[in-house]
Design an enzyme around this catalytic site. Structure first.
Site, PDB file in Angstrom:
ATOM      1  N   LYS A 184      -0.158  -2.557 -11.905  1.00  0.00           N
ATOM      2  CA  LYS A 184       0.468  -2.635 -10.586  1.00  0.00           C
ATOM      3  C   LYS A 184       0.839  -4.079 -10.240  1.00  0.00           C
ATOM      4  CE  LYS A 184      -1.993   1.507  -9.145  1.00  0.00           C
ATOM      5  NZ  LYS A 184      -3.076   2.117  -8.353  1.00  0.00           N
ATOM      6  N   GLN A 213      -8.232   0.474  -4.887  1.00  0.00           N
ATOM      7  CA  GLN A 213      -8.194   1.288  -6.106  1.00  0.00           C
ATOM      8  C   GLN A 213      -9.379   2.262  -6.138  1.00  0.00           C
ATOM      9  OE1 GLN A 213      -5.757   1.287  -8.552  1.00  0.00           O
ATOM     10  NE2 GLN A 213      -6.864   2.988  -9.460  1.00  0.00           N
ATOM     11  N   ASP A 230      -0.465   3.765  -0.386  1.00  0.00           N
ATOM     12  CA  ASP A 230      -0.867   4.870  -1.263  1.00  0.00           C
ATOM     13  C   ASP A 230      -0.615   6.215  -0.589  1.00  0.00           C
ATOM     14  OD1 ASP A 230      -1.637   4.234  -3.835  1.00  0.00           O
ATOM     15  OD2 ASP A 230      -3.703   3.719  -3.303  1.00  0.00           O
TER      16      ASP A 230
END
Ligand code: BQF
Length: 301
Positions: free
Chosen positions: A52, A96, A119
């Site tokens: 990412k 994460q 997200d």
């Protein structure tokens, strides 16, 4: 059978985003800035976060990686989230997953400001998505929509069978594909571990989204001729002959299913790379204030 090339599509989208960043730069605008919080040493999580951050560099975004050890407390993580919520330079951030056992993932997700939740995991974004309001779409479903759109795969009126009901893939993609939208208007069946006669359901599908997390779960005799197959599975199976001692296998038995499919995604190189570009697209939308109206400037008396 046509292979849906996630790597190629992801590169095209990154090139488009890089072009948008150059335009923003030329106009003297603010460069999109994504932050990622990584807690612990999970090898898969480390590799996801690395990719990412690398993708941010490729498109010209600013990125900030916040790394903490496995012993981090929930209170300490909530402090980090609070700091990112309040940092005006950060357009969006991710924490994460998975998190170490002592930290409640739901509590952390709820602490993220929905305006920075790139997200798309916060229930506010999920609810907005479900009602067709502007929202950050969860990365994997967003990537799947992009794949269907860019390969010109018709969805309207088609019967889509989703296998798996997770909060981040199965449930949201079911909602998205049944919405009245450019990519949508499907009749959706959401199947799961308690579905009776699952092969009978998948055999009726024009489109199958496999997101159950079981390697090679969808077999050749479970699909009809001409089916479109989107394989979301990323399962590590031991392979002593592989460099890292394992290889990645999807939820679909590729060799059995591919000969019957009109389109199919490979693993690796299918849906996976698209999840990363979805995150970049959400971050670009965050920087532009496209989803939520920009915060009002404080009035000076
Ligand atoms: C590929 C993820 C489960 C749990 C947490 C490219 C990725 C994966 C595969 C990737 C995933 C899966 C990510 C490939 C991000 C997708 O070439 O096939 C990219 O980076 N992913 C994650 O951040 O958290 C997860 C799966």
């Amino acid at each position: 059978m046509q292979l849906i090339d996630g790597n190629k599509l992801a590169q095209e989208i990154k090139d488009e985003i890089a072009g948008e960043v150059r335009k923003i730069q030329a106009e003297g605008g603010k460069i999109p800035h994504l932050a990622a919080v990584l807690v612990g040493e999970d090898p898969a999580s480390q590799s996801y976060v690395r990719s990412k951050v690398r993708s941010c560099e490729q498109v010209g975004f600013k990125s900030t990686l916040i790394r903490r050890g496995t012993e981090l407390t929930e209170a300490e993580l909530l402090d980090i989230v609070q700091g990112l919520n309040e940092d005006p330079d950060i357009d969006g951030f991710i924490v994460q997953l998975p998190l170490p056992a002592q930290i409640d993932e739901l509590k952390v997700t709820l602490a993220i400001d929905p305006r920075k939740d790139v997200d798309g995991f916060h229930p506010v974004n999920f609810g907005r998505m479900a009602q067709g309001l502007p929202a950050y779409l969860p990365a994997t479903p967003y990537g799947i929509l992009q794949m269907l759109e860019r390969y010109g795969i018709e969805t309207s009126g088609k019967h889509c069978v989703v296998v798996g009901r997770s909060n981040i893939v199965g449930t949201p993609i079911s909602i998205l594909l049944s919405r009245k939208a450019k990519v949508g208007n499907c009749t959706v069946t959401l199947t799961h571990s308690r579905t009776r006669d699952l092969p009978a359901e998948t055999r009726r599908a024009d489109i199958i989204i496999a997101a159950i997390g079981i390697p090679n779960f969808v077999r050749g005799d479970m699909v009809k001729e001409g089916v479109v197959v989107i394989d979301v599975g990323i399962n590590r199976v031991d392979d002593p002959t592989a460099k890292r001692g394992y290889r990645l296998v999807g939820d679909v038995h590729f060799d059995e299913v591919a000969p019957k499919a009109s389109f199919i995604t490979p693993v690796p190189g299918g849906v996976g790379p698209m999840t990363v570009t979805s995150l970049l697209m959400n971050t670009l939308r965050a920087a532009r204030g496209e989803v939520y109206p920009p915060a009002a400037k404080s009035k000076t008396p």
